[in-house]
Design a protein around this motif. Sequence first.
Motif, mmCIF file in Angstrom:
data_model
loop_
_atom_site.group_PDB
_atom_site.id
_atom_site.type_symbol
_atom_site.label_atom_id
_atom_site.label_comp_id
_atom_site.label_asym_id
_atom_site.label_seq_id
_atom_site.Cartn_x
_atom_site.Cartn_y
_atom_site.Cartn_z
ATOM 1 N N GLN A 122 8.139 65.257 84.095
ATOM 2 C CA GLN A 122 9.306 65.913 84.354
ATOM 3 C C GLN A 122 8.417 67.163 85.072
ATOM 4 O O GLN A 122 9.537 68.190 86.064
ATOM 5 N N ARG A 123 7.191 67.687 85.596
ATOM 6 C CA ARG A 123 6.505 68.681 86.112
ATOM 7 C C ARG A 123 6.784 68.147 87.915
ATOM 8 O O ARG A 123 6.916 68.764 88.542
ATOM 9 N N TYR A 124 6.882 66.708 87.901
ATOM 10 C CA TYR A 124 6.881 66.183 89.083
ATOM 11 C C TYR A 124 8.319 65.869 89.732
ATOM 12 O O TYR A 124 8.426 66.116 90.541
ATOM 13 N N ASP A 131 7.154 63.700 79.710
ATOM 14 C CA ASP A 131 7.362 65.841 79.812
ATOM 15 C C ASP A 131 6.614 65.683 81.211
ATOM 16 O O ASP A 131 6.733 66.682 81.909
ATOM 17 N N TRP A 132 5.269 64.914 80.947
ATOM 18 C CA TRP A 132 4.224 64.675 82.134
ATOM 19 C C TRP A 132 4.777 64.510 84.028
ATOM 20 O O TRP A 132 4.689 65.166 84.847
ATOM 21 N N GLU A 164 -1.503 71.065 80.346
ATOM 22 C CA GLU A 164 -1.337 72.141 80.981
ATOM 23 C C GLU A 164 -2.350 73.372 81.190
ATOM 24 O O GLU A 164 -3.051 72.886 80.031
#
Length: 302
Positions: A287-289, A284-285, A269
């Motif tokens: 999940q942003r998309y 985790d990355w 981030e």
Amino acid sequence: MPRTLIRKDPSNFKTLPLFVEASPDGLSYQSLGQPLNFQQMLERRRPVEVADSSRFSIELANLGVSVRLTLRLHGRDYWLLVRQRRPDRGDTVLKLISGYVPAHELNLPLLTAIQEVAEECLLESADGWLSGRFADTWLPTPYQGALRYRESSHFRLSPLSGAARPVQCGNLTLLERPRAYVHLPTASLQLVYDLSLELPRDARQLSLFHVDECLEDGRLVARLERRRPDIYLLALQRGVPSGGLFTLRKGELLPASTRGVWLSESFAEQDGWLVRDERIRWKDWLQRYGVKTPQRRALASA
């Protein structure tokens, strides 16, 4: 067995520390002080703090560049990522093609960026290794002595859309508008160029390999390891990640495991001009998309 491609003297590398000024509207940097060799630069890459993520002035250890390289293959788009073992940080991550900017290229970091593509991203076709070109500039062929590059065919690099906020080196605005961030854990300024890679039409049975330099007995050594290509294709769906990760061998996309995968800080981030994390976990990355599909299902739809 790994093949040694080149050996270099690391003492030839020199860079300069930076003075960086940032505001909500833009960021500028300029060189500061005396040239640093590689070891001196590493010693300066220590954590720093900034109170305001949008407006600050700070001295930093170095300038780095990264390339978010988009490859279109079989009608689909992919980002190219490389695996890097980082002894100084005690981890292994997937990252963008990247490198340190030497002193004589601080005002032209795009040149460093395309040279890093030539050094780190090797494309082998059935007829030999491919050289590259960016607009009217030929990329170097750093391993000419060890590999047979094709003379009749090459790939092309082209700029994609740039970042919204301008970046300046002194009074010179960088026309390609790279994304910029200050990485607080390493006291460095990083510029991220968004480029596309266009393959020649006659490229057959293409394989991709990553070559990285490591320090051995005081020399920088670059080796090609065919059994570990260490370059990955991250599948995109309408320009955003779909969760699929692959390698490319002789024209065939091979699924790659994402178990335990971490991505470098360029995927973490960004708050204003700042990135505070060293790395981010793959899941985790994604999940942003909104990507929650298990890897096996993502592969089936890629």
